[in-house]
Design a protein around this motif. Structure first.
Motif, short mmCIF file in Angstrom:
data_model
loop_
_atom_site.label_atom_id
_atom_site.label_comp_id
_atom_site.label_asym_id
_atom_site.label_seq_id
_atom_site.Cartn_x
_atom_site.Cartn_y
_atom_site.Cartn_z
N THR A 311 -10.42 -0.63 1.22
CA THR A 311 -9.94 0.05 0.02
C THR A 311 -10.24 1.53 0.14
O THR A 311 -11.16 1.95 0.85
CB THR A 311 -10.63 -0.49 -1.24
OG1 THR A 311 -12.03 -0.19 -1.18
CG2 THR A 311 -10.43 -1.99 -1.39
N GLU A 353 1.98 -9.51 6.63
CA GLU A 353 1.62 -8.09 6.52
C GLU A 353 0.66 -7.62 7.62
O GLU A 353 0.29 -6.45 7.65
CB GLU A 353 1.03 -7.79 5.14
CG GLU A 353 -0.38 -8.26 4.93
CD GLU A 353 -0.96 -7.78 3.60
OE1 GLU A 353 -0.17 -7.52 2.65
OE2 GLU A 353 -2.20 -7.67 3.49
N GLN A 483 -6.27 7.25 -8.88
CA GLN A 483 -5.66 6.03 -8.38
C GLN A 483 -6.39 5.57 -7.12
O GLN A 483 -7.21 6.30 -6.57
CB GLN A 483 -4.17 6.27 -8.07
CG GLN A 483 -3.36 6.69 -9.27
CD GLN A 483 -1.89 6.83 -8.93
OE1 GLN A 483 -1.21 5.86 -8.62
NE2 GLN A 483 -1.42 8.07 -8.97
N ASN A 502 -2.07 5.04 0.94
CA ASN A 502 -2.04 4.03 -0.11
C ASN A 502 -2.41 2.69 0.51
O ASN A 502 -1.62 2.08 1.23
CB ASN A 502 -0.63 3.96 -0.72
CG ASN A 502 -0.53 2.89 -1.81
OD1 ASN A 502 -1.53 2.37 -2.28
ND2 ASN A 502 0.70 2.56 -2.19
N THR A 504 -3.07 -0.02 -1.15
CA THR A 504 -2.76 -1.11 -2.07
C THR A 504 -1.41 -1.73 -1.73
O THR A 504 -0.67 -1.23 -0.89
CB THR A 504 -2.73 -0.61 -3.53
OG1 THR A 504 -1.53 0.14 -3.75
CG2 THR A 504 -3.94 0.27 -3.83
N ARG A 505 -1.10 -2.79 -2.45
CA ARG A 505 0.16 -3.50 -2.25
C ARG A 505 1.21 -3.09 -3.29
O ARG A 505 2.22 -3.75 -3.46
CB ARG A 505 -0.05 -5.01 -2.31
CG ARG A 505 -0.49 -5.63 -0.99
CD ARG A 505 -1.92 -5.29 -0.63
NE ARG A 505 -2.33 -5.88 0.66
CZ ARG A 505 -3.48 -5.61 1.26
NH1 ARG A 505 -4.34 -4.76 0.72
NH2 ARG A 505 -3.77 -6.17 2.41
N GLU A 506 0.99 -1.95 -3.95
CA GLU A 506 1.92 -1.46 -4.95
C GLU A 506 2.26 0.00 -4.66
O GLU A 506 1.44 0.73 -4.10
CB GLU A 506 1.31 -1.56 -6.36
CG GLU A 506 0.94 -2.96 -6.79
CD GLU A 506 2.14 -3.86 -6.99
OE1 GLU A 506 3.24 -3.31 -7.25
OE2 GLU A 506 1.97 -5.10 -6.88
N PRO A 507 3.46 0.46 -5.07
CA PRO A 507 3.80 1.89 -4.91
C PRO A 507 2.80 2.74 -5.70
O PRO A 507 2.22 2.31 -6.69
CB PRO A 507 5.21 2.00 -5.49
CG PRO A 507 5.75 0.61 -5.43
CD PRO A 507 4.58 -0.31 -5.64
N ALA A 508 2.60 3.98 -5.23
CA ALA A 508 1.66 4.88 -5.89
C ALA A 508 2.09 6.31 -5.65
O ALA A 508 2.91 6.59 -4.76
CB ALA A 508 0.24 4.65 -5.37
N SER A 509 1.55 7.23 -6.44
CA SER A 509 1.87 8.64 -6.25
C SER A 509 0.62 9.48 -6.44
O SER A 509 -0.30 9.10 -7.17
CB SER A 509 2.95 9.08 -7.23
OG SER A 509 2.51 8.96 -8.57
N GLY A 539 4.99 4.18 -0.78
CA GLY A 539 5.15 2.75 -0.94
C GLY A 539 3.85 2.03 -0.65
O GLY A 539 2.83 2.64 -0.30
N ALA A 540 3.87 0.72 -0.79
CA ALA A 540 2.68 -0.08 -0.50
C ALA A 540 2.28 0.06 0.96
O ALA A 540 3.14 0.12 1.86
CB ALA A 540 2.96 -1.54 -0.82
#
Length: 549
Positions: A311, A353, A483, A502, A504-509, A539-540
Motif C-alpha cells: 500500500t 492481476e 488518497q 496508484n 489501489t484497485r480503483e481510479p484515483a487522481s 487508473g487502478a
C-alpha cells in the motif's frame, strides 16, 4: 588469485543486485541441484537484465541441514556446487560482463561439524573451548536462561561431553560463535580475507545483528507479538515473537566488530557490505547505528517491505522512517528474497492481476531512493509455489507445518525452458524441489522477445533507472495526499521527476501542489495516467512520471 575490476568505489550506492540461490538456479551435472557452473552458464542472462551485481547465497562446504546456512568450512566450495576453480571461473566471467559479485557470509554461527566446534565441545580446557557460547545449567538442570530459537524451542542445547549447554539462535546443529573472544573475530576475518583475495566485490552479512549476545546471559523480557521479520517469528506460528530480544542479539559490542570488518574491506578497492537486520521494531535504529559514520557497514536491509502490505501508506511509512532515522547511512530495498513468500503472491489479489502487480511493483522499487535487490525469478512474475509436505526440504517449514509451510515455496528451481522436463533446470530424473506447472509456464524462453512480458518490463525499467541519475542517488521528497497514492519527487543535477503510483484497485487522481508545473511526460515503462486541469488522473494499479519545471 586476485581479480581487480576497477571503476567507481561507490558503485554499490543505488546499485541493482540480483540474488542467486545456487541450488535452484541451473544444474549442469544432472544431479538435480544447481551448481556454480550453472551460474556461469547463465551469467549472460543476468547481465541482460541490466543489474549491477549478483549476490550468491551460500555455496560453502556444509552438511546442508539449513541449505548451506550451516557452514563447515568457510574457505571451500561444497562439492554439490563444484570447486574453487569453478568459483574462480565464474568470477572471471562475471567481471568480464561487468557484474560485481557479492557472497553470503554466515558468521554468527557454524555447523556443528565445523572443526572449530568439534574441538570446542571436546573439553572445557582445549584451545577453542571458549569459541562458542557455553553455559552451565541451572541447579535444576534446565537451560541457563529463557532464550528461544527462531527455529522453534529453547535457544540452548545440552552437550553430554562438556556437561554444558551451548547457544543456538537457529537449528540445534548451528551453534553460535562467541564473538566476545577476540580469537574468534580474528579467525573469521581471516576467512573474509580469503575471499577478498579471490576478488569478490562484497559481502551480504547474514543475521548481522546476531553476532554478540549478552555476556551476563540475562533473560529476555516478554514482548507483544512482533511480525516485522517477514512473519518467521509471528506468535501464531512461533513463540519467538513473544519475547523482547534485548539480550540474545543486537548488543553494543557489535559496533566494534563491524568497524574491524570495514577496516579490512577498506584495504581493498571498491568493496562493499550489505547487512541483514532482523530486529523487529528496533530495526531502523539498528540500521542507523550500523551504517553511520562511514566506518561500519555500507548499507543494510530490513524486513519492512518483505511482509504482506503493498500500500502507498505502508511504503511511505517505511521509506520516510528510514530517511528520518538514518541520517548518513544507506538502505537496500527488496520485495522478495529466499526467506519469504514471493511478493507476487503476497501483493496480487487474483491470478489475473499478477502481471500487472509484478510490473507496478518493480516500477515502484526502481523509483525508491536506495539500492535495490531482486530475487531470482521475480523478473518472470513467479508466484509462490504451493508444495506438498512430502516435497519440503526446509527444516523451518517441516518444524512448523501446517501453520507455516516454510521457505521452499520461494526456492523452487528457476524455469528456463517451458517444454523441457523441470523447465530446463536439470536433466536429472528428479529435481531437489519440484517445478510447478504455473511456474514452468512463465519460463524465460516463453517471455523472451515478448515486449509485453514481465521480463521485458523488468529490463526496460532497470534501463530507465540507469538513464536518470536522480534515481540512483538523488534526493527523495514525499508529497502529501489525502488518497491512497504514493507520490514523491526524485531530484539530482537539475532534473526533478514526479512519480505518482496508484496501488489501489480503483481510479484515483492527485491534485498538483500550488506552484508545481509539469513539463513533458517521462517515458517510464508501463506508465499511464493523464494530466487534466492540474490533476494527475490514474487508473487502478497504474503509475505516472513527468518532469517538474
Amino acid at each position: 588469485m586476485v581479480v581487480r575490476t576497477g571503476g567507481n568505489a561507490d558503485w554499490w550506492r543505488g546499485a541493482v543486485v540480483y540474488q542467486v540461490y545456487p541450488r535452484s538456479f541451473q544444474d549442469t551435472n544432472g544431479d538435480g541441484l544447481g551448481d556454480l557452473k550453472g551460474i556461469t552458464r547463465r551469467l549472460p542472462y543476468i547481465a541482460s537484465l541490466g543489474v549491477d551485481a549478483i549476490w550468491l547465497s551460500p555455496f560453502f562446504k556444509s552438511p546442508m541441514a539449513d541449505m548451506g546456512y550451516d557452514v563447515s568450512d568457510y574457505c571451500d566450495v561444497d562439492p554439490i556446487f563444484g570447486t574453487i576453480a569453478d568459483f574462480d571461473e565464474m568470477m572471471v566471467q562475471a567481471h568480464a560482463l561487468g557484474l560485481k559479485v557479492i557472497i553470503d557470509q554466515v558468521i554468527s554461527h557454524t555447523a556443528d561439524v565445523h572443526p572449530w566446534f568439534v574441538e570446542s565441545r571436546s573439553s572445557r580446557t582445549n584451545d577453542k573451548a571458549d569459541w562458542y557460547v557455553w553455559a552451565d545449567p541451572k541447579p535444576d538442570g534446565t537451560a541457563p536462561n529463557n532464550w528461544l530459537s527462531i527455529f522453534g524451542g529453547p535457544g540452548w542445547e545440552w552437550d553430554g561431553v562438556r556437561r554444558q549447554y551451548y547457544q543456538h539462535n537457529f537449528l540445534t546443529s548451528q551453534p553460535d560463535l562467541n564473538f566476545h573472544n577476540a580469537d574468534v573475530q580474528d579467525a573469521l576475518l581471516k576467512t573474509v580475507k580469503f575471499w577478498l583475495d579471490r576478488g569478490v566485490d562484497g559481502f551480504r552479512l547474514d543475521t548481522v545483528n546476531y553476532y554478540f549476545c549478552d555476556k551476563l546471559l540475562r533473560d529476555n523480557p516478554a514482548h507483544e507479538p512482533d511480525t516485522s521479520d517477514g512473519g518467521l517469528d509471528a506468535p501464531d506460528t512461533n513463540p519467538y515473537g513473544m519475547q523482547n530480544h534485548l539480550y540474545d542479539k543486537t548488543q553494543p559490542e557489535n559496533i566494534g566488530f563491524l568497524q574491524r570488518f570495514r577496516a579490512l574491506l577498506d584495504r581493498y578497492e571498491g568493496r562493499t557490505t550489505v547487512g541483514e537486520v532482523g530486529d523487529g521494531a528496533r530495526s531502523l535504529k539498528t540500521v542507523a547505528a550500523y551504517t553511520s559514520g562511514g566506518d561500519k557497514l555500507h548499507m543494510c536491509y530490513t524486513f519492512d517491505l518483505l511482509g504482506p502490505e503493498f500500500t502507498a501508506a505502508h511504503i511511505r511509512d517505511c521509506v520516510d522512517a528510514f530517511q528520518t532515522m538514518v541520517a548518513d547511512g544507506w538502505v537496500c530495498w527488496a520485495f522478495s528474497n529466499h526467506d519469504v513468500n514471493r511478493h507476487l503472491s503476497r501483493f496480487a489479489k487474483t491470478v489475473e492481476e499478477r502481471p500487472v502487480v509484478a510490473k507496478l511493483a518493480i516500477s515502484v522499487l526502481a523509483a525508491l531512493r536506495g539500492s535495490i535487490c531482486l530475487y531470482q525469478g521475480e523478473e518472470l512474475g513467479l508466484p509462490e509455489a504451493d508444495l506438498a509436505f512430502e516435497d519440503l526440504r526446509d527444516p523451518y517449514g517441516i518444524r512448523f507445518w501446517p501453520a507455516f509451510k516454510g521457505r521452499d515455496g520461494c526456492r523452487t528451481p528457476m524455469p528456463w525452458e517451458a517444454a523441457k522436463a523441470h523447465a530446463g533446470f536439470t536433466t536429472a530424473e528428479k529435481s531437489w524441489l519440484p517445478v510447478p506447472y504455473e511456474q514452468a509456464a512463465l519460463s524465460v524462453d516463453v517471455q523472451e522477445g515478448d515486449a509485453n512480458s514481465v521480463l521485458s518490463h523488468y529490463r526496460d525499467t532497470l534501463a530507465f533507472r540507469k538513464q536518470h541519475p536522480a534515481l540512483i542517488d538523488g534526493a527523495m521528497t514525499f508529497l502529501d495526499t489525502n488518497q491512497d497514492l504514493l507520490v514523491f519527487t526524485r531530484s539530482k543535477e537539475g532534473e526533478t521527476l514526479l512519480f505518482v503510483f496508484n496501488l489501489t484497485r480503483e481510479p484515483a487522481s492527485f491534485g498538483l501542489p500550488a506552484g508545481m508545473v509539469l513539463g513533458e511526460r517521462v517515458a517510464m515503462p508501463g506508465a499511464g495516467g493523464t494530466v487534466d486541469g492540474g490533476k494527475v488522473v490514474l487508473g487502478a494499479l497504474e503509475g505516472f512520471c513527468a518532469r517538474v519545471v
